[in-house]
Design a protein around this motif. Sequence first.
Motif, PDB file in Angstrom:
ATOM      1  N   LEU A  82       0.848  -1.196   0.000  1.00  0.00           N
ATOM      2  CA  LEU A  82       0.000   0.000   0.000  1.00  0.00           C
ATOM      3  C   LEU A  82       0.882   1.243   0.000  1.00  0.00           C
ATOM      4  O   LEU A  82       1.830   1.345   0.776  1.00  0.00           O
ATOM      5  N   ILE A  83       0.579   2.181  -0.896  1.00  0.00           N
ATOM      6  CA  ILE A  83       1.284   3.458  -0.931  1.00  0.00           C
ATOM      7  C   ILE A  83       0.309   4.533  -0.463  1.00  0.00           C
ATOM      8  O   ILE A  83      -0.765   4.710  -1.039  1.00  0.00           O
ATOM      9  N   THR A  84       0.688   5.259   0.585  1.00  0.00           N
ATOM     10  CA  THR A  84      -0.186   6.300   1.092  1.00  0.00           C
ATOM     11  C   THR A  84       0.654   7.488   1.558  1.00  0.00           C
ATOM     12  O   THR A  84       1.870   7.522   1.380  1.00  0.00           O
ATOM     13  N   SER A  85      -0.012   8.463   2.141  1.00  0.00           N
ATOM     14  CA  SER A  85       0.671   9.659   2.635  1.00  0.00           C
ATOM     15  C   SER A  85      -0.166  10.237   3.753  1.00  0.00           C
ATOM     16  O   SER A  85      -1.308   9.807   3.982  1.00  0.00           O
ATOM     17  N   LYS A 121       1.400  11.739  13.321  1.00  0.00           N
ATOM     18  CA  LYS A 121       0.020  11.360  13.614  1.00  0.00           C
ATOM     19  C   LYS A 121      -0.450  10.281  12.651  1.00  0.00           C
ATOM     20  O   LYS A 121      -1.136   9.326  13.048  1.00  0.00           O
ATOM     21  N   ALA A 122      -0.090  10.413  11.385  1.00  0.00           N
ATOM     22  CA  ALA A 122      -0.455   9.396  10.392  1.00  0.00           C
ATOM     23  C   ALA A 122       0.203   8.062  10.727  1.00  0.00           C
ATOM     24  O   ALA A 122      -0.411   6.998  10.615  1.00  0.00           O
ATOM     25  N   LYS A 123       1.458   8.139  11.137  1.00  0.00           N
ATOM     26  CA  LYS A 123       2.169   6.917  11.530  1.00  0.00           C
ATOM     27  C   LYS A 123       1.467   6.242  12.709  1.00  0.00           C
ATOM     28  O   LYS A 123       1.248   5.020  12.723  1.00  0.00           O
ATOM     29  N   GLU A 124       1.084   7.023  13.714  1.00  0.00           N
ATOM     30  CA  GLU A 124       0.388   6.473  14.879  1.00  0.00           C
ATOM     31  C   GLU A 124      -0.934   5.820  14.478  1.00  0.00           C
ATOM     32  O   GLU A 124      -1.314   4.767  15.001  1.00  0.00           O
TER      33      GLU A 124
END
Length: 258
Positions: free
Chosen positions: A51-54, A199-202
């Motif tokens: 999965l590729i996201t941001s 925050k995205a990582k969490e």
Amino acid sequence: MRTKTNMEPTRENRSKMLVSHNATSPVAEAFRTLKTNIQFSSIDKDIQTLLITSAQPSEGKSLTTCNLGLTLARSGVSVLLVDGDLRKPTMHKYFNLSNLMGLTNLLIDDELDLGHVANNIMDNLTVMTSGPIPPNPTELLQTKKMRHLLRQLKEQFDMIIIDSPPVMAVADASVLSILVDGTIMVVGHGVSSKASVLKAKEQLQMVKANILGVVMNKVPLNGQGYYYYYYYGGDKSKREKKTGIINRFLGRFSGKKR
């Protein structure tokens, strides 16, 4: 399976296929490095679905998805690119494809199979666009049929790469991240704040996503607002001014450069 024999991307979209311009360019080399790092990122388990996201929009995840897919396909890996962004799909624009039939059609119509919705772009590269935008993207991606579909696709392709919406925008990326073997975050220099990325990582960690690493994009290497790439062993005069291209593949949010 439909075969795209007259692909003529627009000038704008052709410019986004960075690895197509010059196989020996620094950009192409950066994507080959990314490919290799992914292949070595997991010793105990093969990475077959990615999965590729941001964190935020406009960081370069779709550009990374398409160019990574081209790079893998050229190396002999059979690749399926899936536009999993069911809210603002773009992959069909990169490859100049119709988006009337795609992933959403396959998920809601039992009479359809991959041959009805997939597009063969070139040897080893197949693209499945998003299809029509549904009213309930998150719920559709959470269905048992989505899980079953991925299991089926893994039997037909060496690598399946899914482009998804940004993590901070909607829950779709988190939902998809637990269905795949690994997740990569694209971070655009000057686009997302450090707090937003963390925050995205969490958020991905909360659902126990397997985060493989981060691709830094749009990084000004000389600190003067320009984007340079250097040929390994080449003349500095050959350095190229580029915008919006992959700079480096970093580790697991540790802050250590590789």
